[in-house]
Motif scaffolding. Structure first.
Motif, PDB file in Angstrom:
ATOM      1  N   VAL A   1      40.228  46.915  22.527  1.00 14.19           N
ATOM      2  CA  VAL A   1      41.085  47.593  23.512  1.00 14.19           C
ATOM      3  C   VAL A   1      40.485  47.471  24.912  1.00 14.19           C
ATOM      4  CG1 VAL A   1      41.959  49.839  24.257  1.00 14.19           C
ATOM      5  CG2 VAL A   1      42.104  49.186  21.859  1.00 14.19           C
ATOM      6  N   GLY A   2      39.189  47.717  25.018  1.00 14.69           N
ATOM      7  CA  GLY A   2      38.535  47.635  26.321  1.00 14.69           C
ATOM      8  C   GLY A   2      38.626  46.254  26.933  1.00 14.69           C
ATOM      9  N   PHE A   3      38.406  45.232  26.122  1.00 10.18           N
ATOM     10  CA  PHE A   3      38.512  43.864  26.640  1.00 10.18           C
ATOM     11  C   PHE A   3      39.952  43.527  27.006  1.00 10.18           C
ATOM     12  CE2 PHE A   3      34.366  42.592  24.427  1.00 10.18           C
ATOM     13  CZ  PHE A   3      33.651  42.678  25.609  1.00 10.18           C
ATOM     14  N   ALA A   4      40.912  43.993  26.218  1.00 12.48           N
ATOM     15  CA  ALA A   4      42.324  43.732  26.541  1.00 12.48           C
ATOM     16  C   ALA A   4      42.676  44.357  27.894  1.00 12.48           C
ATOM     17  CB  ALA A   4      43.236  44.275  25.444  1.00 12.48           C
ATOM     18  N   ILE A   5      42.256  45.591  28.106  1.00 16.14           N
ATOM     19  CA  ILE A   5      42.501  46.245  29.395  1.00 16.14           C
ATOM     20  C   ILE A   5      41.813  45.481  30.523  1.00 16.14           C
ATOM     21  CG2 ILE A   5      42.016  48.337  30.748  1.00 16.14           C
ATOM     22  CD1 ILE A   5      42.431  49.902  28.077  1.00 16.14           C
ATOM     23  N   THR A   6      40.603  45.036  30.274  1.00 20.20           N
ATOM     24  CA  THR A   6      39.854  44.282  31.283  1.00 20.20           C
ATOM     25  C   THR A   6      40.569  42.987  31.658  1.00 20.20           C
ATOM     26  OG1 THR A   6      37.762  45.181  30.504  1.00 20.20           O
ATOM     27  CG2 THR A   6      37.646  43.133  31.758  1.00 20.20           C
ATOM     28  N   PHE A   7      41.038  42.245  30.661  1.00 17.04           N
ATOM     29  CA  PHE A   7      41.705  40.969  30.939  1.00 17.04           C
ATOM     30  C   PHE A   7      43.033  41.179  31.668  1.00 17.04           C
ATOM     31  CE2 PHE A   7      39.410  39.302  26.965  1.00 17.04           C
ATOM     32  CZ  PHE A   7      38.308  38.922  27.704  1.00 17.04           C
ATOM     33  N   ILE A   8      43.802  42.150  31.234  1.00 18.47           N
ATOM     34  CA  ILE A   8      45.078  42.431  31.908  1.00 18.47           C
ATOM     35  C   ILE A   8      44.825  42.886  33.340  1.00 18.47           C
ATOM     36  CG2 ILE A   8      47.081  43.968  31.914  1.00 18.47           C
ATOM     37  CD1 ILE A   8      46.860  43.893  28.775  1.00 18.47           C
ATOM     38  N   SER A   9      43.859  43.769  33.523  1.00 17.51           N
ATOM     39  CA  SER A   9      43.527  44.256  34.866  1.00 17.51           C
ATOM     40  C   SER A   9      43.018  43.137  35.767  1.00 17.51           C
ATOM     41  CB  SER A   9      42.477  45.365  34.778  1.00 17.51           C
ATOM     42  OG  SER A   9      42.975  46.467  34.068  1.00 17.51           O
ATOM     43  N   ALA A  10      42.229  42.229  35.201  1.00 20.29           N
ATOM     44  CA  ALA A  10      41.718  41.104  35.989  1.00 20.29           C
ATOM     45  C   ALA A  10      42.862  40.212  36.468  1.00 20.29           C
ATOM     46  CB  ALA A  10      40.716  40.294  35.169  1.00 20.29           C
ATOM     47  N   ALA A  11      43.807  39.936  35.586  1.00 17.60           N
ATOM     48  CA  ALA A  11      44.947  39.099  35.982  1.00 17.60           C
ATOM     49  C   ALA A  11      45.752  39.776  37.092  1.00 17.60           C
ATOM     50  CB  ALA A  11      45.835  38.812  34.764  1.00 17.60           C
ATOM     51  N   ILE A  12      45.975  41.074  36.952  1.00 20.83           N
ATOM     52  CA  ILE A  12      46.716  41.811  37.982  1.00 20.83           C
ATOM     53  C   ILE A  12      45.951  41.820  39.297  1.00 20.83           C
ATOM     54  CG2 ILE A  12      47.549  44.111  38.643  1.00 20.83           C
ATOM     55  CD1 ILE A  12      48.183  44.535  35.613  1.00 20.83           C
ATOM     56  N   ALA A  13      44.636  42.047  39.238  1.00 24.93           N
ATOM     57  CA  ALA A  13      43.824  42.085  40.459  1.00 24.93           C
ATOM     58  C   ALA A  13      43.839  40.740  41.172  1.00 24.93           C
ATOM     59  CB  ALA A  13      42.388  42.497  40.122  1.00 24.93           C
ATOM     60  N   HIS A  14      43.703  39.651  40.417  1.00 26.82           N
ATOM     61  CA  HIS A  14      43.725  38.321  41.038  1.00 26.82           C
ATOM     62  C   HIS A  14      45.099  38.010  41.622  1.00 26.82           C
ATOM     63  CE1 HIS A  14      39.683  37.063  40.144  1.00 26.82           C
ATOM     64  NE2 HIS A  14      39.821  37.436  38.890  1.00 26.82           N
ATOM     65  N   TYR A  15      46.143  38.386  40.908  1.00 29.83           N
ATOM     66  CA  TYR A  15      47.500  38.173  41.410  1.00 29.83           C
ATOM     67  C   TYR A  15      47.722  38.959  42.705  1.00 29.83           C
ATOM     68  CZ  TYR A  15      52.575  38.308  41.735  1.00 29.83           C
ATOM     69  OH  TYR A  15      53.865  38.222  42.193  1.00 29.83           O
ATOM     70  N   SER A  16      47.318  40.223  42.695  1.00 32.78           N
ATOM     71  CA  SER A  16      47.511  41.087  43.862  1.00 32.78           C
ATOM     72  C   SER A  16      46.705  40.635  45.070  1.00 32.78           C
ATOM     73  CB  SER A  16      47.129  42.527  43.507  1.00 32.78           C
ATOM     74  OG  SER A  16      47.964  43.010  42.495  1.00 32.78           O
ATOM     75  N   SER A  17      45.604  39.935  44.819  1.00 28.83           N
ATOM     76  CA  SER A  17      44.757  39.452  45.911  1.00 28.83           C
ATOM     77  C   SER A  17      45.215  38.100  46.444  1.00 28.83           C
ATOM     78  CB  SER A  17      43.310  39.346  45.438  1.00 28.83           C
ATOM     79  OG  SER A  17      42.820  40.616  45.121  1.00 28.83           O
ATOM     80  N   GLY A  18      46.252  37.544  45.843  1.00 34.86           N
ATOM     81  CA  GLY A  18      46.769  36.260  46.305  1.00 34.86           C
ATOM     82  C   GLY A  18      45.965  35.070  45.833  1.00 34.86           C
ATOM     83  N   ASP A  19      45.195  35.237  44.759  1.00 34.03           N
ATOM     84  CA  ASP A  19      44.411  34.125  44.226  1.00 34.03           C
ATOM     85  C   ASP A  19      45.326  33.075  43.604  1.00 34.03           C
ATOM     86  OD1 ASP A  19      42.022  35.241  45.025  1.00 34.03           O
ATOM     87  OD2 ASP A  19      41.623  36.207  43.107  1.00 34.03           O
TER      88      ASP A  19
ATOM     89  N   VAL B   1      43.270  30.791  38.757  1.00 36.63           N
ATOM     90  CA  VAL B   1      42.371  31.943  38.616  1.00 36.63           C
ATOM     91  C   VAL B   1      43.070  33.056  37.830  1.00 36.63           C
ATOM     92  CG1 VAL B   1      41.079  33.703  39.885  1.00 36.63           C
ATOM     93  CG2 VAL B   1      41.138  31.352  40.735  1.00 36.63           C
ATOM     94  N   ILE B   2      44.347  33.236  38.070  1.00 32.46           N
ATOM     95  CA  ILE B   2      45.110  34.297  37.404  1.00 32.46           C
ATOM     96  C   ILE B   2      45.253  34.018  35.906  1.00 32.46           C
ATOM     97  CG2 ILE B   2      47.367  35.437  37.306  1.00 32.46           C
ATOM     98  CD1 ILE B   2      47.630  34.698  40.343  1.00 32.46           C
ATOM     99  N   ILE B   3      45.398  32.756  35.534  1.00 30.57           N
ATOM    100  CA  ILE B   3      45.670  32.406  34.139  1.00 30.57           C
ATOM    101  C   ILE B   3      44.428  32.534  33.241  1.00 30.57           C
ATOM    102  CG2 ILE B   3      45.248  29.917  34.257  1.00 30.57           C
ATOM    103  CD1 ILE B   3      48.191  31.596  32.475  1.00 30.57           C
ATOM    104  N   MET B   4      43.234  32.485  33.815  1.00 29.21           N
ATOM    105  CA  MET B   4      42.023  32.549  32.986  1.00 29.21           C
ATOM    106  C   MET B   4      41.918  33.845  32.179  1.00 29.21           C
ATOM    107  SD  MET B   4      40.654  29.710  32.879  1.00 29.21           S
ATOM    108  CE  MET B   4      39.226  30.194  31.945  1.00 29.21           C
ATOM    109  N   PRO B   5      42.097  35.030  32.795  1.00 29.49           N
ATOM    110  CA  PRO B   5      42.019  36.240  31.966  1.00 29.49           C
ATOM    111  C   PRO B   5      43.133  36.306  30.917  1.00 29.49           C
ATOM    112  CG  PRO B   5      42.210  36.806  34.311  1.00 29.49           C
ATOM    113  CD  PRO B   5      42.224  35.334  34.204  1.00 29.49           C
ATOM    114  N   ILE B   6      44.281  35.735  31.220  1.00 29.95           N
ATOM    115  CA  ILE B   6      45.378  35.702  30.240  1.00 29.95           C
ATOM    116  C   ILE B   6      44.999  34.803  29.066  1.00 29.95           C
ATOM    117  CG2 ILE B   6      47.812  35.128  29.876  1.00 29.95           C
ATOM    118  CD1 ILE B   6      47.273  37.599  31.705  1.00 29.95           C
ATOM    119  N   THR B   7      44.340  33.698  29.354  1.00 28.99           N
ATOM    120  CA  THR B   7      43.869  32.794  28.303  1.00 28.99           C
ATOM    121  C   THR B   7      42.888  33.510  27.386  1.00 28.99           C
ATOM    122  OG1 THR B   7      44.161  30.906  29.770  1.00 28.99           O
ATOM    123  CG2 THR B   7      42.724  30.589  27.853  1.00 28.99           C
ATOM    124  N   PHE B   8      41.943  34.246  27.991  1.00 31.31           N
ATOM    125  CA  PHE B   8      40.980  34.980  27.175  1.00 31.31           C
ATOM    126  C   PHE B   8      41.640  36.136  26.420  1.00 31.31           C
ATOM    127  CE2 PHE B   8      37.928  32.741  29.863  1.00 31.31           C
ATOM    128  CZ  PHE B   8      37.117  32.216  28.856  1.00 31.31           C
TER     129      PHE B   8
END
Length: 121
Positions: free
Chosen positions: A75-93, A97-104
């Motif tokens: 659960v913790g890793f799932a939240i981390t990966f989803i949050s990372a994708a959102i953070a990268h998307y929101s930062s305009g990356d 870069v956005i797809i890597m956390p989704i891949t994991f």
């Protein structure tokens, strides 16, 4: 049965090793500190997340850890990966870069599914 264990251990090893590597980078690579600032996170969050990744990876990789505790790591890793994708998307990356956390996240889901397949068999 044997193929289920192979899929489980390969996917779990990928997640575990990647989380250990990223945690190591969080503590040793000055560029990671800059990346956290770029995403709008405070420096202490990098230390917290690095510590949590080490603990979570160990929980997933050590077979003697009870299933209920492993579930919390998933659960913790799932939240981390989803949050990372959102953070990268929101930062305009860029998309790469956005797809890597989704891949994991997908690899994590495979590990979770096969964790239970190996327990039932």
């Amino acid at each position: 049965m044997k193929s289920n264990k192979i899929i489980y251990w390969v996917s779990t090893a990928i997640i575990g090793l990647m989380m250990l590597f990223s945690a190591y980078s969080y503590f040793t690579n000055p560029e990671m500190a800059q990346a956290f600032l770029h995403l709008g996170f405070p420096n202490y969050f990098r230390i917290e997340l690095g510590t949590a990744k080490i603990l979570g990876a160990l929980v997933l990789l050590i077979p003697q850890i009870p299933a209920r505790i492993k579930e919390w790591s998933y659960v913790g890793f799932a939240i981390t990966f989803i949050s990372a994708a959102i953070a990268h998307y929101s930062s305009g990356d860029p998309f790469s870069v956005i797809i890597m956390p989704i891949t994991f996240l997908i690899i994590l889901v495979v590990s979770y599914i096969y964790f239970y397949k190996t327990r039932v068999a």
